[in-house]
Design a protein around this motif. Sequence first.
Motif, PDB file in Angstrom:
ATOM      1  N   ASN A   1      68.043 -82.821 -67.078  1.00 30.06           N
ATOM      2  CA  ASN A   1      66.813 -82.150 -66.663  1.00 30.06           C
ATOM      3  C   ASN A   1      65.599 -82.764 -67.337  1.00 30.06           C
ATOM      4  O   ASN A   1      64.530 -82.878 -66.733  1.00 30.06           O
ATOM      5  CB  ASN A   1      66.887 -80.651 -66.979  1.00 30.06           C
ATOM      6  N   ASP A   2      65.750 -83.189 -68.605  1.00 25.69           N
ATOM      7  CA  ASP A   2      64.630 -83.798 -69.331  1.00 25.69           C
ATOM      8  C   ASP A   2      64.215 -85.129 -68.718  1.00 25.69           C
ATOM      9  O   ASP A   2      63.025 -85.404 -68.551  1.00 25.69           O
ATOM     10  CB  ASP A   2      64.977 -83.990 -70.802  1.00 25.69           C
ATOM     11  N   VAL A   3      65.198 -85.965 -68.393  1.00 25.04           N
ATOM     12  CA  VAL A   3      64.896 -87.268 -67.782  1.00 25.04           C
ATOM     13  C   VAL A   3      64.294 -87.073 -66.398  1.00 25.04           C
ATOM     14  O   VAL A   3      63.331 -87.753 -66.020  1.00 25.04           O
ATOM     15  CB  VAL A   3      66.161 -88.158 -67.726  1.00 25.04           C
ATOM     16  N   LEU A   4      64.836 -86.138 -65.632  1.00 24.95           N
ATOM     17  CA  LEU A   4      64.298 -85.861 -64.305  1.00 24.95           C
ATOM     18  C   LEU A   4      62.859 -85.355 -64.401  1.00 24.95           C
ATOM     19  O   LEU A   4      61.984 -85.802 -63.649  1.00 24.95           O
ATOM     20  CB  LEU A   4      65.179 -84.846 -63.580  1.00 24.95           C
ATOM     21  N   ALA A   5      62.583 -84.455 -65.336  1.00 23.07           N
ATOM     22  CA  ALA A   5      61.223 -83.929 -65.517  1.00 23.07           C
ATOM     23  C   ALA A   5      60.259 -85.044 -65.931  1.00 23.07           C
ATOM     24  O   ALA A   5      59.123 -85.104 -65.448  1.00 23.07           O
ATOM     25  CB  ALA A   5      61.226 -82.805 -66.540  1.00 23.07           C
ATOM     26  N   GLU A   6      60.710 -85.916 -66.829  1.00 18.48           N
ATOM     27  CA  GLU A   6      59.872 -87.037 -67.266  1.00 18.48           C
ATOM     28  C   GLU A   6      59.550 -87.959 -66.093  1.00 18.48           C
ATOM     29  O   GLU A   6      58.391 -88.351 -65.892  1.00 18.48           O
ATOM     30  CB  GLU A   6      60.610 -87.811 -68.358  1.00 18.48           C
ATOM     31  N   ALA A   7      60.559 -88.310 -65.300  1.00 15.92           N
ATOM     32  CA  ALA A   7      60.357 -89.183 -64.145  1.00 15.92           C
ATOM     33  C   ALA A   7      59.429 -88.529 -63.126  1.00 15.92           C
ATOM     34  O   ALA A   7      58.527 -89.181 -62.577  1.00 15.92           O
ATOM     35  CB  ALA A   7      61.698 -89.532 -63.506  1.00 15.92           C
ATOM     36  N   ALA A   8      59.644 -87.246 -62.883  1.00 17.19           N
ATOM     37  CA  ALA A   8      58.796 -86.522 -61.939  1.00 17.19           C
ATOM     38  C   ALA A   8      57.338 -86.552 -62.392  1.00 17.19           C
ATOM     39  O   ALA A   8      56.432 -86.853 -61.606  1.00 17.19           O
ATOM     40  CB  ALA A   8      59.295 -85.084 -61.793  1.00 17.19           C
TER      41      ALA A   8
END
Length: 155
Positions: free
Chosen positions: A136-143
């Motif tokens: 979720n952290d990597v996805l949030a950062e990419a988003a």
Amino acid sequence: MSMPYLAQADQQETLEWLHGGTFSVLLDGQATDGQLTVGRFRVTKGEAPPFHLHTREDEVFLLIQGSALLWVGDEQMELSDGGIVYLPRNVPHGYRITSDTADLLMITTPSGIEGMFRHAGRDVTTDRPNGFEISNDVLAEAADLYGQVIVGPPR
């Protein structure tokens, strides 16, 4: 003026994406002079991105094969083989695949969203690290880096 661009299937970049599905970059900003991105998802039952919106691009989503529940704002609808939806920027949306497998085509204009998939995903031609997952952290950062706003959990 944009130049014509051709990439056969074996020349297209494929990334591992959510829930072990894949996202293939068919056309990116480099190929289209920033005009659009075309990508293809091949996913399985239950695949669902977070409820989100795009701040930079409009999206067309075509379900080539399969079925899904689709949420746009507060509205829920069903999408089946050949169904298509237009999602203007800043409109919250999400989906959940309800068929065993699904094949989806995504077109966004202008381009740029492919950076989010590249940032969080993994090129399938490289060795897969043990335990790879898109947190979720990597996805949030990419988003965040690419103008996507996660407004809620998957539906």
